[in-house]
Design an enzyme around this catalytic site. Structure first.
Site, PDB file in Angstrom:
ATOM      1  N   GLN A   1       9.821  -4.733  13.528  1.00 52.59           N
ATOM      2  CA  GLN A   1       9.722  -4.179  12.035  1.00 52.59           C
ATOM      3  C   GLN A   1       9.507  -2.388  11.739  1.00 52.59           C
ATOM      4  OE1 GLN A   1       7.910  -6.678   8.667  1.00 52.59           O
ATOM      5  NE2 GLN A   1       6.200  -4.901   8.676  1.00 52.59           N
ATOM      6  N   GLY A   2      10.041  -1.559  11.561  1.00 52.78           N
ATOM      7  CA  GLY A   2       9.779  -0.130  11.328  1.00 52.78           C
ATOM      8  C   GLY A   2       8.953   0.417  10.472  1.00 52.78           C
TER       9      GLY A   2
ATOM     10  N   SER B   1       5.202   1.525  10.215  1.00 51.38           N
ATOM     11  CA  SER B   1       3.830   1.888  10.160  1.00 51.38           C
ATOM     12  C   SER B   1       4.949   3.239  10.549  1.00 51.38           C
ATOM     13  CB  SER B   1       2.334   1.383  10.659  1.00 51.38           C
ATOM     14  OG  SER B   1       2.866   0.108  10.193  1.00 51.38           O
TER      15      SER B   1
ATOM     16  N   GLU C   1       6.836 -14.582   3.555  1.00 52.64           N
ATOM     17  CA  GLU C   1       6.553 -15.680   4.600  1.00 52.64           C
ATOM     18  C   GLU C   1       5.701 -16.153   3.438  1.00 52.64           C
ATOM     19  OE1 GLU C   1       6.530 -14.538   8.618  1.00 52.64           O
ATOM     20  OE2 GLU C   1       5.998 -13.336   8.278  1.00 52.64           O
TER      21      GLU C   1
ATOM     22  N   GLU D   1      -9.881  -3.567   4.177  1.00 49.83           N
ATOM     23  CA  GLU D   1     -10.356  -2.246   2.440  1.00 49.83           C
ATOM     24  C   GLU D   1      -9.304  -2.383   2.401  1.00 49.83           C
ATOM     25  OE1 GLU D   1     -10.865  -2.099   6.224  1.00 49.83           O
ATOM     26  OE2 GLU D   1     -12.905  -1.242   5.992  1.00 49.83           O
TER      27      GLU D   1
HETATM   28  C1  LIG Z   1      -1.103  -6.178  16.061  1.00 49.13           C
HETATM   29  C2  LIG Z   1      -1.048  -5.913  14.664  1.00 49.13           C
HETATM   30  C3  LIG Z   1       0.413  -5.684  14.990  1.00 49.13           C
HETATM   31  C4  LIG Z   1       0.907  -4.287  13.829  1.00 49.13           C
HETATM   32  N1  LIG Z   1       2.729  -5.108  13.348  1.00 49.13           N
HETATM   33  C5  LIG Z   1       3.408  -4.205  12.803  1.00 49.13           C
HETATM   34  C6  LIG Z   1       4.624  -3.759  12.977  1.00 49.13           C
HETATM   35  O1  LIG Z   1       5.334  -4.175  13.427  1.00 49.13           O
HETATM   36  N2  LIG Z   1       5.216  -3.282  12.034  1.00 49.13           N
HETATM   37  C7  LIG Z   1       4.996  -2.030  11.052  1.00 49.13           C
HETATM   38  O2  LIG Z   1       5.482  -1.108  10.999  1.00 49.13           O
HETATM   39  N3  LIG Z   1       3.977  -2.211  11.462  1.00 49.13           N
HETATM   40  C8  LIG Z   1       2.755  -2.836  12.477  1.00 49.13           C
HETATM   41  N4  LIG Z   1       1.367  -3.191  12.671  1.00 49.13           N
HETATM   42  C9  LIG Z   1       0.782  -2.163  11.905  1.00 49.13           C
HETATM   43  C10 LIG Z   1      -0.391  -2.409  10.341  1.00 49.13           C
HETATM   44  O3  LIG Z   1       0.372  -2.675   9.440  1.00 49.13           O
HETATM   45  C11 LIG Z   1      -1.142  -1.121   9.859  1.00 49.13           C
HETATM   46  O4  LIG Z   1      -1.805  -0.737  11.567  1.00 49.13           O
HETATM   47  C12 LIG Z   1      -2.264  -1.307   9.102  1.00 49.13           C
HETATM   48  O5  LIG Z   1      -0.710  -1.709   7.968  1.00 49.13           O
HETATM   49  C13 LIG Z   1      -3.035  -0.374   8.215  1.00 49.13           C
HETATM   50  O6  LIG Z   1      -2.690   1.579   9.229  1.00 49.13           O
HETATM   51  P1  LIG Z   1      -3.375   1.967  10.006  1.00 49.13           P
HETATM   52  O7  LIG Z   1      -3.964   1.621  11.611  1.00 49.13           O
HETATM   53  O8  LIG Z   1      -2.201   3.456  10.114  1.00 49.13           O
HETATM   54  O9  LIG Z   1      -4.552   2.588   9.254  1.00 49.13           O
HETATM   55  P2  LIG Z   1      -5.220   3.758   8.237  1.00 49.13           P
HETATM   56  O10 LIG Z   1      -4.255   3.140   6.858  1.00 49.13           O
HETATM   57  O11 LIG Z   1      -4.882   4.694   9.261  1.00 49.13           O
HETATM   58  O12 LIG Z   1      -6.119   2.795   8.129  1.00 49.13           O
HETATM   59  C14 LIG Z   1      -7.779   3.136   8.540  1.00 49.13           C
HETATM   60  C15 LIG Z   1      -8.773   2.994   8.631  1.00 49.13           C
HETATM   61  O13 LIG Z   1      -8.784   3.474   6.617  1.00 49.13           O
HETATM   62  C16 LIG Z   1      -8.910   2.549   5.922  1.00 49.13           C
HETATM   63  N5  LIG Z   1      -8.477   3.187   4.893  1.00 49.13           N
HETATM   64  C17 LIG Z   1      -6.677   3.464   4.245  1.00 49.13           C
HETATM   65  N6  LIG Z   1      -6.873   3.649   3.209  1.00 49.13           N
HETATM   66  C18 LIG Z   1      -8.217   2.841   2.528  1.00 49.13           C
HETATM   67  C19 LIG Z   1      -8.503   3.110   1.239  1.00 49.13           C
HETATM   68  N7  LIG Z   1      -7.280   3.068  -0.225  1.00 49.13           N
HETATM   69  N8  LIG Z   1      -9.312   2.475   1.008  1.00 49.13           N
HETATM   70  C20 LIG Z   1     -10.346   1.856   1.339  1.00 49.13           C
HETATM   71  N9  LIG Z   1     -10.086   2.028   2.999  1.00 49.13           N
HETATM   72  C21 LIG Z   1      -8.717   2.413   2.896  1.00 49.13           C
HETATM   73  C22 LIG Z   1      -8.534   1.392   6.962  1.00 49.13           C
HETATM   74  O14 LIG Z   1      -9.055  -0.252   5.423  1.00 49.13           O
HETATM   75  C23 LIG Z   1      -9.399   1.985   7.768  1.00 49.13           C
HETATM   76  O15 LIG Z   1     -10.654   0.250   7.777  1.00 49.13           O
HETATM   77  C24 LIG Z   1       0.716  -3.942  13.271  1.00 49.13           C
HETATM   78  C25 LIG Z   1      -0.546  -3.845  13.157  1.00 49.13           C
HETATM   79  C26 LIG Z   1      -1.492  -4.531  13.968  1.00 49.13           C
HETATM   80  C27 LIG Z   1      -3.282  -3.812  14.502  1.00 49.13           C
END
Ligand SMILES: Cc1cc2nc3c(=O)[nH]c(=O)nc-3n(C[C@H](O)[C@H](O)[C@H](O)COP(=O)(O)OP(=O)(O)OC[C@H]3O[C@@H](n4cnc5c(N)ncnc54)[C@H](O)[C@@H]3O)c2cc1C
Length: 403
Positions: free
Chosen positions: A138-139, A141, A256, A386
């Site tokens: 799934q692409g 992020s 799901e 969050e």
């Molecule tokens: C094991 C794992 C598997 C994953 N698999 C996939 C996958 O297959 N495909 C895919 O597309 N993605 C995948 N992801 C990505 C996942 O969806 C993102 O990591 C997640 O949505 C958070 O985005 P980010 O890492 O960019 O963090 P950010 O969005 O940059 O957040 C950084 C920090 O800021 C906080 N924050 C951000 N916005 C707010 C707000 N509005 N209010 C309060 N706090 C906030 C967050 O809670 C976090 O603590 C995976 C992640 C993990 C850990």
């Protein structure tokens, strides 16, 4: 201490009718027998954490017809209702078998295609998922778009035959194993953020796709960075209408609902029971354990409440209610309680947690260490704590939207 919670059968409106209990027993017997044989015949140490073992077991299920549980029969499915699907997932977890590596194909893409795909797309892609020959990722992020997914920048420009894709995805689970990826990409840069996105099926085995695995805390590399550099997407691989991808991605996230937490909560309970045993062992040796019992009891309450939440989610999915904020409450509760439980487990393991470097040294300790390290991701993936709290604050408590 509380007995094994039965997540899919209860006395309330989602109870599994008694006259169908035969289904549960048949599923249990099939899974127990097949998983035991599969493990015994595995060419290596059967390590449920390894990709090869997980893929092997998932292939086994598919080659024995245990896939497409909820799909219509015309596509090779079993057309099971949600309760029966829940029973399967519960029994699968109870027999100790690991989750597969094509969860995204089976759990997210297949229902999305069944709902939004053209006949040609269903014919082209469903058989590969059913047989597990086509692994999907799934692409969504990107480095600058995770929680705020609608700010994604991957660009799909129209060509004579489809689209040319350029961009950088990150945290893409199983991308290095995947044959295909469903990608959310910007097809109209001038439209408002959510409106200019399209849902595209992208062949990962082409020159314009580069995959770079990311090593995790566990030492594994289950997710990856994916670079699209003039990757080709055929016009027939656009799902739904152009610029309507957001709607499809949001629907895909809801498929799901009702079953996602079942294996996770079964595992939660199994780990809890193991920890109880360790505490009892200490008590029998005459050691003081009252604070451990207090911490364990709190987790046992969590386990019970989570089972009820899971049951309620299943009941609401069965009755066709639209997804609500309940999923956010379960996600925060499960992921945070799991981290607390695994911290307790590591304290109880003591030196065993440091000494067992590999699965073969001390299987039990290795599984807990792996779970502890992996659990750090659980409060991030599929929406951080969050973000889930923001949803609860706004949609349940009616608090004003943050700045
Ligand atoms: C094991 C794992 C598997 C994953 N698999 C996939 C996958 O297959 N495909 C895919 O597309 N993605 C995948 N992801 C990505 C996942 O969806 C993102 O990591 C997640 O949505 C958070 O985005 P980010 O890492 O960019 O963090 P950010 O969005 O940059 O957040 C950084 C920090 O800021 C906080 N924050 C951000 N916005 C707010 C707000 N509005 N209010 C309060 N706090 C906030 C967050 O809670 C976090 O603590 C995976 C992640 C993990 C850990």
């Amino acid at each position: 201490m509380n007995p094994q919670p039965n997540l899919a059968s209860s006395q309330n409106d989602i109870s599994f009718p008694e006259h169908e209990e035969a289904f549960r027993i048949a599923v249990r017997e099939w899974l127990t027998a097949h998983y035991a044989t599969f493990k015994a015949q595995w060419h290596d140490l059967p390590d449920p954490r390894s990709m090869a073992f997980r893929r092997g077991w998932e292939d086994h299920l598919c080659s024995h017809g245990m896939a497409g549980l909820g799909w219509p029969e015309q596509y090779g499915g079993h057309a099971l209702d949600l309760r029966r699907q829940a029973v399967f997932h519960e029994e699968h977890a109870l027999c100790g078998a690991p989750l597969g590596i094509n969860l995204i194909g089976h759990g997210i893409l297949a229902p999305t295609l069944l709902h939004f795909g053209t006949q040609a797309q269903k014919r082209a892609y469903l058989p590969g998922i059913l047989s597990n020959q086509t692994i999907w990722c799934q692409g969504y992020s990107e480095p600058g778009a995770g929680s705020d997914l609608a700010s994604l920048r991957t660009r799909a420009e129209a060509t004579a035959t489809g689209y040319r894709l350029n961009g950088h995805k990150i945290w893409t689970s199983f991308a290095d194993q995947a044959d295909w990826c469903f990608v959310l990409a910007r097809t109209d840069p001038d439209a408002p953020r959510h409106r200019g996105l399209s849902f595209l099926l992208v062949n990962m085995r082409q020159p314009g796709v580069r995959v770079s695995p990311i090593r995790q805390l566990t030492g594994e590399a289950e997710f990856c960075e994916v670079f699209f550099e003039n990757a080709e997407v055929r016009r027939e691989d656009l799902v739904g209408e152009e610029n309507q991808g957001w709607k499809i991605a949001m629907a895909a996230a809801s498929y799901e609902r009702g079953t996602y937490f079942i294996p996770r909560l079964v595992r939660f309970h199994q780990e809890l029971m193991q920890i109880r045993q360790w505490i009892s062992d200490r008590q029998q040796l005459g050691q003081q354990a009252s604070s451990l019992v207090r911490r364990w009891s709190r987790l046992a309450i969590d386990s019970h409440v989570l089972a009820l939440k899971s049951r309620r989610a299943l009941a609401s999915a069965v009755s066709g209610e639209p997804p609500g904020p309940l999923g956010s409450s379960t996600k925060v509760h499960w992921s945070e309680a799991h981290q607390i439980m695994l911290t307790l487990a590591l304290e109880l393991l003591g030196p065993r947690a440091c000494l067992s470097a590999s699965f073969s040294d001390d299987e039990e300790a290795a599984l807990f260490i792996h779970a502890f390290l992996w659990s750090k991701a659980e409060t991030i993936l599929a929406g951080t704590s969050e973000i889930q709290r923001n949803i609860i604050a706004e949609k349940v408590l009616g608090l004003p939207k943050g700045a």
